[in-house]
Write a protein that holds these residues in place. Structure first.
Motif, PDB file in Angstrom:
ATOM      1  N   ALA A 157      -3.230  -6.768 -15.236  1.00  0.00           N
ATOM      2  CA  ALA A 157      -4.511  -6.146 -14.916  1.00  0.00           C
ATOM      3  C   ALA A 157      -5.450  -7.163 -14.286  1.00  0.00           C
ATOM      4  O   ALA A 157      -5.241  -8.380 -14.387  1.00  0.00           O
ATOM      5  N   VAL A 158      -6.520  -6.663 -13.672  1.00  0.00           N
ATOM      6  CA  VAL A 158      -7.464  -7.552 -12.996  1.00  0.00           C
ATOM      7  C   VAL A 158      -8.142  -8.526 -13.950  1.00  0.00           C
ATOM      8  O   VAL A 158      -8.547  -9.611 -13.536  1.00  0.00           O
ATOM      9  N   ASP A 159      -8.247  -8.182 -15.232  1.00  0.00           N
ATOM     10  CA  ASP A 159      -8.887  -9.100 -16.189  1.00  0.00           C
ATOM     11  C   ASP A 159      -7.918 -10.147 -16.730  1.00  0.00           C
ATOM     12  O   ASP A 159      -8.280 -10.957 -17.573  1.00  0.00           O
ATOM     13  N   GLY A 160      -6.671 -10.139 -16.236  1.00  0.00           N
ATOM     14  CA  GLY A 160      -5.684 -11.118 -16.661  1.00  0.00           C
ATOM     15  C   GLY A 160      -4.767 -10.626 -17.764  1.00  0.00           C
ATOM     16  O   GLY A 160      -3.762 -11.277 -18.072  1.00  0.00           O
ATOM     17  N   TYR A 161      -5.075  -9.479 -18.380  1.00  0.00           N
ATOM     18  CA  TYR A 161      -4.195  -8.933 -19.417  1.00  0.00           C
ATOM     19  C   TYR A 161      -2.829  -8.668 -18.790  1.00  0.00           C
ATOM     20  O   TYR A 161      -2.724  -8.062 -17.723  1.00  0.00           O
TER      21      TYR A 161
END
Length: 193
Positions: free
Chosen positions: A121-125
């Motif tokens: 995901a864009v948040d790094g998850y």
């Protein structure tokens, strides 16, 4: 040359295609929403670019080839609709988009059942699921929630998700424990053969 003959020749010449005219440009693609890297056979873009791929750089990603999808490319794949109960309000919602396995097939993914698919995901998850699990649980790359395209800043624009209500071992769990393998704001998939 008479005036009529001259004007007729000019008109005829202007109707012919110009020999020096540029070839028509192919239809422009929209911005890449999803990048697939790793074991793929049909790349449509080159290697990692430290300047252009800033989010990937900050998440310590690198690749020598990739396949990117814009919204139109994802919408061109056959869509599937699911209606899972979501953890955010404990109500069923309609999600639609192509099967994850169809997306990977379009990118020429070279995998077997034990291959890992790292969904980021864009948040790094990031989470890894096996190809066998993604196929069995019928993961989709959702582009729409309740009939509307998903926006960046919400759950979208893409969400890797499955219908947990239809998977017995997941449906028996509390709704808040069903979606740990489902990153919203999905933007990258790495195929690990």
């Amino acid at each position: 040359m008479k005036k009529r003959q001259f004007l007729g020749a000019v008109a005829a010449a202007s109707a012919l295609p110009s020999l020096g005219a540029a070839a028509p440009k192919p239809a422009e693609r929209g911005p890449a929403l999803l990048t697939v890297t790793g074991a793929i056979a049909k790349p449509n873009r080159g290697s990692f670019d430290r300047v252009a791929d800033q989010m990937m750089h900050r998440q310590r990603l690198s690749f020598d080839k990739a396949f990117t999808f814009d919204f139109a490319a994802l919408a061109a794949l056959p869509a599937v609709t699911i209606k899972p109960t979501l953890e955010y309000d404990a109500r069923p919602h309609t999600l639609s988009g192509p099967l994850l396995m169809d997306v990977l097939k379009a990118a020429g993914a070279q995998m077997n059942d034990s291959s890992n698919l790292v969904l980021r995901a864009v948040d790094g998850y990031a989470v890894a699921v096996t190809a066998a699990r993604a196929r069995a649980q019928r993961f989709i790359v959702a582009t729409h929630l309740d009939g509307a395209p998903m926006a960046l800043g919400g759950l979208g624009p893409l969400w890797a998700i499955y219908d947990a209500d239809r998977v017995p071992e997941m449906a028996s769990r509390p709704v808040g424990e069903r979606f740990s393998t489902c990153p919203w704001a999905l933007y990258h998939i790495e195929v690990q053969a």
